[in-house]
Design a protein around this motif. Structure first.
Motif, PDB file in Angstrom:
ATOM      1  N   ALA A 172       0.730  10.115  -4.229  1.00  0.00           N
ATOM      2  CA  ALA A 172      -0.182   9.241  -3.495  1.00  0.00           C
ATOM      3  C   ALA A 172       0.059   7.766  -3.795  1.00  0.00           C
ATOM      4  O   ALA A 172      -0.739   6.919  -3.416  1.00  0.00           O
ATOM      5  CB  ALA A 172      -1.630   9.599  -3.816  1.00  0.00           C
ATOM      6  N   LEU A 173       1.165   7.447  -4.438  1.00  0.00           N
ATOM      7  CA  LEU A 173       1.519   6.056  -4.729  1.00  0.00           C
ATOM      8  C   LEU A 173       1.717   5.303  -3.420  1.00  0.00           C
ATOM      9  O   LEU A 173       2.397   5.778  -2.505  1.00  0.00           O
ATOM     10  CB  LEU A 173       2.805   6.032  -5.552  1.00  0.00           C
ATOM     11  CG  LEU A 173       3.119   4.767  -6.362  1.00  0.00           C
ATOM     12  CD1 LEU A 173       2.059   4.532  -7.425  1.00  0.00           C
ATOM     13  CD2 LEU A 173       4.497   4.889  -6.997  1.00  0.00           C
ATOM     14  N   ARG A 174       1.110   4.108  -3.312  1.00  0.00           N
ATOM     15  CA  ARG A 174       1.200   3.321  -2.081  1.00  0.00           C
ATOM     16  C   ARG A 174       1.431   1.847  -2.398  1.00  0.00           C
ATOM     17  O   ARG A 174       1.220   1.392  -3.523  1.00  0.00           O
ATOM     18  CB  ARG A 174      -0.070   3.479  -1.247  1.00  0.00           C
ATOM     19  CG  ARG A 174      -0.264   4.851  -0.646  1.00  0.00           C
ATOM     20  CD  ARG A 174       0.839   5.222   0.326  1.00  0.00           C
ATOM     21  NE  ARG A 174       0.664   6.538   0.914  1.00  0.00           N
ATOM     22  CZ  ARG A 174       1.195   7.660   0.437  1.00  0.00           C
ATOM     23  NH1 ARG A 174       1.932   7.605  -0.674  1.00  0.00           N
ATOM     24  NH2 ARG A 174       1.009   8.812   1.038  1.00  0.00           N
ATOM     25  N   LEU A 175       1.856   1.117  -1.354  1.00  0.00           N
ATOM     26  CA  LEU A 175       2.152  -0.309  -1.467  1.00  0.00           C
ATOM     27  C   LEU A 175       1.166  -1.121  -0.637  1.00  0.00           C
ATOM     28  O   LEU A 175       0.566  -0.617   0.314  1.00  0.00           O
ATOM     29  CB  LEU A 175       3.574  -0.593  -0.995  1.00  0.00           C
ATOM     30  CG  LEU A 175       4.700   0.097  -1.744  1.00  0.00           C
ATOM     31  CD1 LEU A 175       6.021  -0.103  -1.013  1.00  0.00           C
ATOM     32  CD2 LEU A 175       4.816  -0.432  -3.175  1.00  0.00           C
ATOM     33  N   GLY A 176       1.036  -2.399  -0.984  1.00  0.00           N
ATOM     34  CA  GLY A 176       0.204  -3.315  -0.231  1.00  0.00           C
ATOM     35  C   GLY A 176       0.578  -4.740  -0.570  1.00  0.00           C
ATOM     36  O   GLY A 176       1.627  -5.000  -1.170  1.00  0.00           O
ATOM     37  N   THR A 177      -0.283  -5.671  -0.203  1.00  0.00           N
ATOM     38  CA  THR A 177      -0.060  -7.082  -0.524  1.00  0.00           C
ATOM     39  C   THR A 177      -1.362  -7.715  -1.003  1.00  0.00           C
ATOM     40  O   THR A 177      -2.442  -7.400  -0.502  1.00  0.00           O
ATOM     41  CB  THR A 177       0.452  -7.878   0.699  1.00  0.00           C
ATOM     42  OG1 THR A 177      -0.464  -7.732   1.792  1.00  0.00           O
ATOM     43  CG2 THR A 177       1.839  -7.413   1.108  1.00  0.00           C
ATOM     44  N   ILE A 178      -1.224  -8.609  -1.966  1.00  0.00           N
ATOM     45  CA  ILE A 178      -2.317  -9.448  -2.443  1.00  0.00           C
ATOM     46  C   ILE A 178      -1.765 -10.852  -2.613  1.00  0.00           C
ATOM     47  O   ILE A 178      -0.763 -11.050  -3.318  1.00  0.00           O
ATOM     48  CB  ILE A 178      -2.904  -8.951  -3.784  1.00  0.00           C
ATOM     49  CG1 ILE A 178      -3.510  -7.555  -3.632  1.00  0.00           C
ATOM     50  CG2 ILE A 178      -3.955  -9.924  -4.307  1.00  0.00           C
ATOM     51  CD1 ILE A 178      -4.056  -6.984  -4.940  1.00  0.00           C
ATOM     52  N   ASP A 179      -2.375 -11.825  -1.943  1.00  0.00           N
ATOM     53  CA  ASP A 179      -1.922 -13.218  -2.034  1.00  0.00           C
ATOM     54  C   ASP A 179      -0.432 -13.340  -1.721  1.00  0.00           C
ATOM     55  O   ASP A 179       0.322 -14.028  -2.417  1.00  0.00           O
ATOM     56  CB  ASP A 179      -2.212 -13.794  -3.420  1.00  0.00           C
ATOM     57  CG  ASP A 179      -3.697 -13.883  -3.714  1.00  0.00           C
ATOM     58  OD1 ASP A 179      -4.481 -14.027  -2.752  1.00  0.00           O
ATOM     59  OD2 ASP A 179      -4.078 -13.789  -4.896  1.00  0.00           O
ATOM     60  N   GLU A 180       0.003 -12.609  -0.671  1.00  0.00           N
ATOM     61  CA  GLU A 180       1.386 -12.641  -0.177  1.00  0.00           C
ATOM     62  C   GLU A 180       2.386 -12.060  -1.176  1.00  0.00           C
ATOM     63  O   GLU A 180       3.602 -12.269  -1.047  1.00  0.00           O
ATOM     64  CB  GLU A 180       1.799 -14.064   0.211  1.00  0.00           C
ATOM     65  CG  GLU A 180       0.917 -14.685   1.280  1.00  0.00           C
ATOM     66  CD  GLU A 180       1.383 -16.067   1.695  1.00  0.00           C
ATOM     67  OE1 GLU A 180       2.555 -16.405   1.456  1.00  0.00           O
ATOM     68  OE2 GLU A 180       0.567 -16.819   2.266  1.00  0.00           O
ATOM     69  N   CYS A 181       1.910 -11.328  -2.165  1.00  0.00           N
ATOM     70  CA  CYS A 181       2.784 -10.668  -3.140  1.00  0.00           C
ATOM     71  C   CYS A 181       2.691  -9.154  -2.971  1.00  0.00           C
ATOM     72  O   CYS A 181       1.636  -8.609  -2.639  1.00  0.00           O
ATOM     73  CB  CYS A 181       2.384 -11.043  -4.570  1.00  0.00           C
ATOM     74  SG  CYS A 181       2.590 -12.784  -4.975  1.00  0.00           S
ATOM     75  N   LEU A 182       3.808  -8.477  -3.218  1.00  0.00           N
ATOM     76  CA  LEU A 182       3.850  -7.023  -3.129  1.00  0.00           C
ATOM     77  C   LEU A 182       3.041  -6.417  -4.271  1.00  0.00           C
ATOM     78  O   LEU A 182       3.103  -6.885  -5.417  1.00  0.00           O
ATOM     79  CB  LEU A 182       5.304  -6.544  -3.196  1.00  0.00           C
ATOM     80  CG  LEU A 182       5.566  -5.071  -2.879  1.00  0.00           C
ATOM     81  CD1 LEU A 182       5.298  -4.791  -1.397  1.00  0.00           C
ATOM     82  CD2 LEU A 182       7.012  -4.709  -3.219  1.00  0.00           C
ATOM     83  N   CYS A 183       2.280  -5.365  -3.963  1.00  0.00           N
ATOM     84  CA  CYS A 183       1.530  -4.671  -5.006  1.00  0.00           C
ATOM     85  C   CYS A 183       1.690  -3.167  -4.833  1.00  0.00           C
ATOM     86  O   CYS A 183       2.053  -2.676  -3.761  1.00  0.00           O
ATOM     87  CB  CYS A 183       0.053  -5.074  -4.997  1.00  0.00           C
ATOM     88  SG  CYS A 183      -0.859  -4.581  -3.517  1.00  0.00           S
ATOM     89  N   ILE A 184       1.409  -2.428  -5.893  1.00  0.00           N
ATOM     90  CA  ILE A 184       1.551  -0.976  -5.893  1.00  0.00           C
ATOM     91  C   ILE A 184       0.299  -0.391  -6.550  1.00  0.00           C
ATOM     92  O   ILE A 184      -0.232  -0.945  -7.511  1.00  0.00           O
ATOM     93  CB  ILE A 184       2.841  -0.552  -6.638  1.00  0.00           C
ATOM     94  CG1 ILE A 184       3.116   0.938  -6.456  1.00  0.00           C
ATOM     95  CG2 ILE A 184       2.806  -0.939  -8.106  1.00  0.00           C
ATOM     96  CD1 ILE A 184       4.514   1.350  -6.914  1.00  0.00           C
ATOM     97  N   PHE A 185      -0.195   0.751  -6.012  1.00  0.00           N
ATOM     98  CA  PHE A 185      -1.483   1.262  -6.462  1.00  0.00           C
ATOM     99  C   PHE A 185      -1.645   2.721  -6.061  1.00  0.00           C
ATOM    100  O   PHE A 185      -0.878   3.268  -5.256  1.00  0.00           O
ATOM    101  CB  PHE A 185      -2.620   0.437  -5.855  1.00  0.00           C
ATOM    102  CG  PHE A 185      -2.660   0.496  -4.338  1.00  0.00           C
ATOM    103  CD1 PHE A 185      -3.446   1.427  -3.673  1.00  0.00           C
ATOM    104  CD2 PHE A 185      -1.886  -0.371  -3.575  1.00  0.00           C
ATOM    105  CE1 PHE A 185      -3.474   1.496  -2.291  1.00  0.00           C
ATOM    106  CE2 PHE A 185      -1.906  -0.314  -2.187  1.00  0.00           C
ATOM    107  CZ  PHE A 185      -2.698   0.616  -1.549  1.00  0.00           C
ATOM    108  N   LEU A 186      -2.682   3.348  -6.594  1.00  0.00           N
ATOM    109  CA  LEU A 186      -3.186   4.638  -6.130  1.00  0.00           C
ATOM    110  C   LEU A 186      -4.537   4.390  -5.483  1.00  0.00           C
ATOM    111  O   LEU A 186      -5.434   3.791  -6.098  1.00  0.00           O
ATOM    112  CB  LEU A 186      -3.362   5.617  -7.295  1.00  0.00           C
ATOM    113  CG  LEU A 186      -2.112   6.272  -7.870  1.00  0.00           C
ATOM    114  CD1 LEU A 186      -2.497   7.207  -8.998  1.00  0.00           C
ATOM    115  CD2 LEU A 186      -1.349   7.027  -6.808  1.00  0.00           C
TER     116      LEU A 186
END
Length: 362
Positions: free
Chosen positions: A238-252
């Motif tokens: 269930a690992l997923r990617l996103g963005t915060i403040d135009e930076c790549l992030c990774i989370f569950l």
């Protein structure tokens, strides 16, 4: 007002919301032509981006695909999870105000919800292979937009095709020795990103695969080198990617808002940091996209009411900006017959009373 210099007129109009600018097209033919000019469209887009970035009240402005209209509750908007294939349509991505949507993997639409324009794209010529992964973004090197599609080829390969908006044609761009875990490519730093795993059943490692939109090259992005990351979320399906403040992030998603890792400097392994869950969260502005089942050009809005809420739930959703960018890049919009309703209104805006003027067409 009809005697304003173009430079002054631009400084006035560029600060308006899209809805107000569309109304300004009805002032006179000169204003309609000025607002439709590509240079003004780009100037307004740049101002909109800067305005959003400098807004201290809003963290990010995003767009999501609604499951249910007009309400916000947990899971009433589409997310990239194990239930992805059960939805009627999917929001592939957003760039410069354009939103790309896939309907049952067979029909692809490109829309600008702000100006209520929709364009149907060429269907991909691929074998019936079941689930797909997607991506959408802007290629600044050629001033064009690209839709990326990936499908499994055998047990250990993913084959990628790309469509450019100006050509409206698909082409093969290559194969990778991975199979996709996440389905929607996260746009960051001019590239799309997916969670992938090793192609063979014996290789269960998870990687971040990046596709550079302009160069059309694939590279692997390093993951955090930290014991906390390895023990809590690394390798999870269930690992997923996103963005915060135009930076790549990774989370569950199940652990939100905790255990979010953000890459402060793109493609630099040492720059990964875990976000402090006690840090202040700004309001996220989430525009809720309709499913376009009953779209009528220029008539019905394409978004429900915008949600404003302090949450990390939307970090996997695409960044959205309101713009005048049209999905119809290869043709000029057709002008409707111009009719002025009164001689007084023509005089008010500096027009010749003997010459018919325009009416609003929004």
């Amino acid at each position: 007002m009809g005697e304003l210099l173009p430079e002054i007129l631009e400084q006035i109009l560029v600060r308006l919301d899209v809805r107000d600018i569309i109304r300004c097209k009805s002032v006179c033919k000169a204003w309609e032509s000025f607002i439709s000019d590509p240079d003004f469209v780009k100037a307004h887009l740049k101002h909109s981006y800067n305005n959003d970035r400098n807004d201290n009240e809003i963290g990010e402005r995003r767009i999501v695909m609604a499951r249910y209209p007009y309400r916000y509750r947990v899971r009433q908007y589409e997310v990239d999870d194990r239930f992805f294939d059960y939805h009627y349509c999917h929001l592939i991505g957003s760039s410069n105000g354009l939103v790309c949507i896939s309907i049952l993997n067979t029909e692809i639409l490109l829309a600008n919800p702000s100006i209520r324009e929709v364009k149907k794209l060429q269907r991909p010529q691929i074998p019936h292979v079941g689930s797909l992964c997607w991506g959408f973004g802007y290629d600044s090197s050629v001033d064009d937009y690209k839709v990326i599609l990936g499908f499994r080829k055998g047990d250990d390969l993913t084959c990628f095709h790309v469509l450019t908006l100006k050509s409206n044609e698909w082409k093969v761009i290559g194969e990778v020795n991975y199979t996709f875990v996440s389905r929607i490519g996260i746009l960051c730093n001019g590239a799309l990103h997916w969670i992938m795993k090793g192609g063979s059943p014996q290789d269960d490692r998870k990687v971040i695969l990046s596709f550079h939109i302009s160069k059309e090259e694939f590279i692997e992005i390093p993951q955090p080198d930290d014991a906390r990351f390895e023990s809590l979320i690394a390798g999870h399906l269930a690992l997923r990617l996103g963005t915060i403040d135009e930076c790549l992030c990774i989370f569950l998603r199940s652990l939100l808002p905790h255990n979010i890792w953000i890459m402060k400097k793109y493609n630099v392994k040492q720059s990964w940091e875990m976000v402090d869950h006690d840090c202040e969260i700004k309001n996220e502005a989430a525009h809720c996209m309709k499913e376009l089942k009953h779209y009528i050009p220029h008539k019905r809005p394409l978004c429900h009411k915008t949600w404003f809420c302090k949450t990390r739930d939307f970090i996997g959703a695409p960044i959205f900006v309101q713009s005048l960018v049209s999905p119809h890049v290869n043709r000029r919009p057709k002008r409707k017959r111009l009719v002025m309703t009164s001689t007084r209104s023509r005089r008010r805006f500096g027009g010749d009373p003997s010459v018919p003027g325009p009416v609003a067409r929004v």
